[in-house]
Design an enzyme around this catalytic site. Structure first.
Site, short mmCIF file in Angstrom:
data_model
loop_
_atom_site.label_atom_id
_atom_site.label_comp_id
_atom_site.label_asym_id
_atom_site.label_seq_id
_atom_site.Cartn_x
_atom_site.Cartn_y
_atom_site.Cartn_z
N ASP A 1 0.80 -1.23 -0.06
CA ASP A 1 0.02 0.08 -0.08
C ASP A 1 0.75 1.35 0.02
OD1 ASP A 1 -2.77 1.03 0.37
OD2 ASP A 1 -1.82 2.14 2.15
N GLU B 1 15.57 -13.54 -0.10
CA GLU B 1 15.65 -14.59 0.90
C GLU B 1 14.89 -15.87 0.38
OE1 GLU B 1 16.38 -13.80 4.73
OE2 GLU B 1 17.41 -12.00 4.32
#
Length: 582
Positions: free
Chosen positions: A202, A262
């Site tokens: 957002d 990751e």
């Protein structure tokens, strides 16, 4: 695409607004078990992922975009176990799950803000953006809230103002503080460890503000205002130079990308609201150390002429480089596209035609795509009477702007009293016209918007050119929009008539037969294409007839020639046996 970690390139993402999708508990508000119960329907659409708007604990002043706990589920929507069951079911159906992270601000009821506002000396005193009043007691500068009025509210405990780009109960976090950034990255890691496939971010360009707190300049004559902001909102009268989109934002996006890396196969899609959104989209997605992709509000305007859409696409391409876009025509913040694009037409007659051509046009663009729940049904904006409005944005600007409630009403699953959404009066009324466009009715109609959308999305998945092929804008007259999608082994010409009158055009050499026809009535004979009102055509083109070097060499304008070289470089590589770059 052979690399499964790149699944998001060319993907179709289906946005679910949980309050309005399906109520499984019978209290008039949608919930996570309701979403889970309808995931088979979503998977059958042919989409690749779902994006779920916020379901975190919240006082719901802005309906979940005011968060009090980043690691929980609001009891209104169910339990944490309910989310885990949703995640498991979605993955079992082959759907990726993207959740909505609201990182730039919290609720004023979040324990961080309660502590921060208690004094100027506490451990979280600088976790939010605080500033002293001017000598006359007025706010520190002229920054405005997106929801109208000043972006500053005075707090008597600290005798300072705090910044809020949205409602006064949504204080902005201070991302200049490394502890804030670390905490928000840890919150993202929590959900990645749980198994989510990515985040919709957002207001992804609102994280940082200018430390000098300079006044924003007035919007100059002829300057572009932030798309989708109504003229009745004074926010549209400023150039947002210092309150958002600061250079430091890129550093945080790099930190976030390092975290995502990751977890191979995860992705980010940022929401960008800015005075120059396409350039910001490119800036935020170019290279390998920023967002995977982003979307803007450029296609949320009421104007939908072929020339306007051509300008948007060409503008993006001119700056893009290797940036990856995500396009949308509707979401939970804007008037539904059918109503925007039929304001001067007969909705009953033209609405379904506009819905179909808009959807296939969107899904033919280069990039990834977001479909908002109900868009596959061709739902128009719902008529919500003033006494049922709940959106603070609409209540603040009524009657010129009616807010966002009209695009957030419940999903109509059946034509019954509450549209099959719930068994009691829902939180927003179900529009009577929506019940006539219910999932139940449209599944029984082979020519419905739903059936056409499903068939097109499944066909699109099988066409390499449509998923990740290069897009080359076509040279048609002002009333027609069209482009070539070209991959290593395929070329498809897509042409759209966005007017209410029949149009004719001659197709270029190499064009063959119409390869997709369901739901449309285009006719091709002797190289001339006839497109009735609000129709689309998809035509096979001989891949060998497309010579990207010739297209570049024939361009007389040196600046344009350079642009075409960048755009078509991957095609040249493909033709010469180079690596496919999409």
């Amino acid at each position: 695409m052979s690399d499964s970690t790149q699944w998001w390139r060319g993907s179709v993402i289906y946005q679910i607004y949980p309050r309005s999708f399906m109520d499984a508990r019978g209290d008039g508000i949608g919930d996570l078990p309701g979403i889970t119960s309808k995931l088979d329907y979503v998977a059958e659409l042919g989409v690749d992922a779902i994006w779920i708007s916020p379901f975190f604990p919240s006082p719901m002043k802005d309906f979940g975009y005011d968060v009090t706990d980043y690691r929980g589920v609001d009891p209104m929507f169910g339990s944490f176990h309910d989310f885990q069951m949703l995640l498991e079911r979605a993955h079992g159906l082959g759907l990726k799950v993207i959740i909505d992270l609201v990182l730039s601000h919290t609720s004023d009821q979040h324990h961080w803000f309660i502590q921060s506002r208690s004094s100027r000396e506490n451990q979280k005193s600088d976790w939010y953006v605080w500033a002293d009043p001017k000598p006359d007691g007025t706010p520190p500068n002229n920054w405005l809230s997106f929801f109208s009025g000043s972006a500053w509210t005075f707090d008597s405990r600290r005798r300072q103002y705090y910044l809020h780009n949205f409602l006064s109960c949504q204080p902005d976090l201070n991302f200049h503080n490394p502890a804030v950034r670390k905490e928000q990255l840890d919150n993202a890691r929590f959900w990645l460890d749980l198994g989510v496939d990515g985040f919709r971010l957002d207001t992804s360009n609102f994280y940082f503000h200018s430390l000098a707190l300079q006044d924003n300049p007035a919007l100059g004559s002829g300057e572009l205002k932030t798309p989708s902001v109504p003229a009745s909102n004074p926010y549209s009268m400023q150039r947002h130079q210092f309150d958002i989109s600061q250079p430091e934002n890129l550093g945080f996006l790099s930190e976030l990308r390092a975290l995502m890396d990751e977890y191979p196969g995860t992705m980010t899609v940022g929401e960008i609201s800015d005075d120059r959104p396409l350039e910001r989209m490119v800036e935020y997605t170019i290279g390998e150390d920023r967002l995977h992709m982003a979307y803007t509000f450029d296609l949320f305007d009421a104007e939908f002429s072929a020339q306007r859409l051509r300008d948007i696409i060409e503008h993006f391409q001119y700056y893009a480089g290797d940036a990856w876009p995500c396009w949308a025509l509707s979401n939970h913040d804007v008037m539904r596209v059918v109503s925007r694009w039929t304001q001067h037409e007969n909705l009953e007659q033209q609405g379904p035609l506009v819905a179909k051509v808009a959807t296939v046009m969107l899904c033919s663009l280069y990039g990834s795509l977001c479909l908002y729940q109900g868009e596959e049904l061709g739902l128009p904006e719902a008529d919500v009477p003033y006494e049922r409005l709940v959106d603070p944005y609409g209540l603040a600007l009524w009657p010129d702007y009616k807010g966002r409630d009209g695009c957030r009403t419940p999903m109509p699953w059946t034509s019954g009293e509450y549209g099959g959404f719930t068994s009691m009066e829902p939180w927003l009324p179900v529009d009577g016209h929506h019940r006539q466009l219910s999932v139940e009715r449209q599944l029984a109609d082979a020519d419905s918007t739903l059936r056409v959308t499903r068939e097109f999305l499944h066909w699109r998945k099988s066409q390499s050119a449509m998923v990740d092929g290069t897009l080359i804008l076509g040279d048609f007259d002002d009333d027609l929009l069209g482009w070539l999608r070209v991959s290593r082994d395929q070329a498809i010409l897509a042409v759209f008539n966005l007017t209410h009158e029949t149009r004719h055009t001659s197709l270029p050499d190499g064009a063959g037969e119409i390869v997709y026809q369901a739901g449309f009535t285009a006719h091709l004979e002797n190289g001339e294409l006839t497109l009735p009102a609000f129709q689309a055509a998809f035509v096979h083109v001989d891949r060998a007839s497309i010579d990207p070097r010739a297209l570049i060499d024939q361009e007389p304008d040196p600046e344009r020639k350079g642009f075409l070289s960048r755009l078509l470089g991957s095609l040249i590589g493909q033709d010469e046996g180079g690596a496919r770059q999409g």
